[in-house]
Scaffold this active site. Structure first.
Site, mmCIF file in Angstrom:
data_model
loop_
_atom_site.group_PDB
_atom_site.id
_atom_site.type_symbol
_atom_site.label_atom_id
_atom_site.label_comp_id
_atom_site.label_asym_id
_atom_site.label_seq_id
_atom_site.Cartn_x
_atom_site.Cartn_y
_atom_site.Cartn_z
ATOM 1 N N SER A 129 0.885 -1.172 0.000
ATOM 2 C CA SER A 129 0.000 0.000 0.000
ATOM 3 C C SER A 129 0.910 1.205 0.000
ATOM 4 O O SER A 129 2.063 1.123 0.431
ATOM 5 C CB SER A 129 -0.878 0.017 1.260
ATOM 6 O OG SER A 129 -1.555 1.257 1.402
ATOM 7 N N TYR A 142 -2.626 0.504 10.782
ATOM 8 C CA TYR A 142 -2.615 -0.131 9.466
ATOM 9 C C TYR A 142 -1.300 0.186 8.747
ATOM 10 O O TYR A 142 -0.641 -0.705 8.204
ATOM 11 C CB TYR A 142 -3.805 0.371 8.658
ATOM 12 C CG TYR A 142 -3.823 -0.036 7.204
ATOM 13 C CD1 TYR A 142 -4.260 -1.307 6.822
ATOM 14 C CD2 TYR A 142 -3.427 0.848 6.198
ATOM 15 C CE1 TYR A 142 -4.289 -1.684 5.487
ATOM 16 C CE2 TYR A 142 -3.457 0.477 4.867
ATOM 17 C CZ TYR A 142 -3.884 -0.785 4.517
ATOM 18 O OH TYR A 142 -3.906 -1.149 3.188
ATOM 19 N N LYS A 146 1.887 -2.222 7.427
ATOM 20 C CA LYS A 146 2.362 -2.226 6.045
ATOM 21 C C LYS A 146 3.837 -1.811 5.959
ATOM 22 O O LYS A 146 4.578 -2.313 5.100
ATOM 23 C CB LYS A 146 1.495 -1.296 5.200
ATOM 24 C CG LYS A 146 0.057 -1.785 5.026
ATOM 25 C CD LYS A 146 -0.001 -3.107 4.284
ATOM 26 C CE LYS A 146 -1.414 -3.510 3.914
ATOM 27 N NZ LYS A 146 -1.461 -4.735 3.078
#
Length: 268
Positions: A129, A142, A146
């Site tokens: 991402s 999050y 990542k």
């Protein structure tokens, strides 16, 4: 082998790879949903919880034995998103984000490498991402998961080269926000503003780039490319990034309104 493939981006990646000539094994937590998703691509599917290291190893062994030439490609796509300030997440939520997004992809990568290293060839493609390149406000935990996946992927690739394995590759695909069910209910979510600050991508566009990356491995690919350069610059200048937080908020809110106009009353 594609994880998180019952729908959304995972299913789109499976479709793009199948169209490119790959024999594709689709996996997901939901056995029935992934079986239905796999039907147009040969019907090869398995239920898989990526947090289960032994289950990942078993699927890797099955995939290696079920396709000519062994296991050629493993795509770690499974992931979850929880938004909001980091202090609003309880311990179970933080753990789940890290276990699925980071440790789950590590499990898949290592399971694939157990097959690919003796083969002398293969490719692990990790869907990261843009949040793996910069700390996205509102998506902090999050983004942390990542970031961990990006560091693990690049470090593992270096380890492979140091071990003399030049035919085994690890690639990271870092797309901007993708209009999948992960974002369908986020059009009024202030914690998801960062996902709407750039180009809202379709799953098909990202899947097409994944298929090209499968053919030609690269350590890190951002989509679109200009967004990767933008967020890397901001990551290198953290004081500037913090000063621009109000701009990020305004841009993200405008992006949410723009996407709502595009999709109408039914965001799915």
């Amino acid at each position: 082998m594609v994880t998180g493939a019952a729908g959304g981006l995972g299913r789109a990646i499976a479709a793009a790879l199948h169209a490119d000539g790959w024999t594709v094994l689709l996996t997901d937590l939901d056995a029935d949903a992934v079986a239905a998703a796999a039907a147009p691509f040969g019907g090869w599917s398995r239920a898989l919880d990526v947090r289960d290291e032994a289950a990942c190893a078993a699927v890797a062994a099955e995939a290696a034995g079920g396709a000519a030439g062994g296991l050629g490609l493993w795509v770690n796509n499974a992931g979850i998103l929880v938004t909001g300030p980091s202090w609003t997440h309880d311990a179970a939520t933080r753990r789940r984000l890290v276990e699925v997004n980071a440790l789950g992809a590590m499990n898949g990568t290592l399971a694939a490498l157990e097959v690919m290293r003796p083969q002398g060839h293969g490719h692990v493609l990790n869907v990261v991402s843009l949040a793996g390149l910069i700390a996205a406000p509102g998506e902090t935990v999050y983004a942390a998961s990542k970031h961990a996946l990006l560091a693990f992927s690049l470090g593992t690739l270096s380890d492979l080269r140091m071990a003399g394995l030049r035919g085994v590759h690890v690639s990271c695909l870092c797309p901007d926000g993708i209009w999948t069910p992960m974002l369908h209910d986020r059009l009024d979510d202030p914690g998801a503003l960062a996902s709407f600050t750039g180009s809202m991508l379709t799953p098909e566009r990202v899947a097409a780039r994944a298929a090209r990356l499968a053919r030609r491995p690269r350590p890190v690919v951002s989509l679109p490319r200009w967004r990767g350069a933008q967020v890397r610059l901001l990551d290198a200048l953290p004081r500037l990034a913090l000063a621009l937080t109000p701009v990020v908020r305004a841009t993200g809110r405008a992006g949410q309104r723009r996407q709502r106009r595009r999709v109408g009353p039914n965001p799915s």
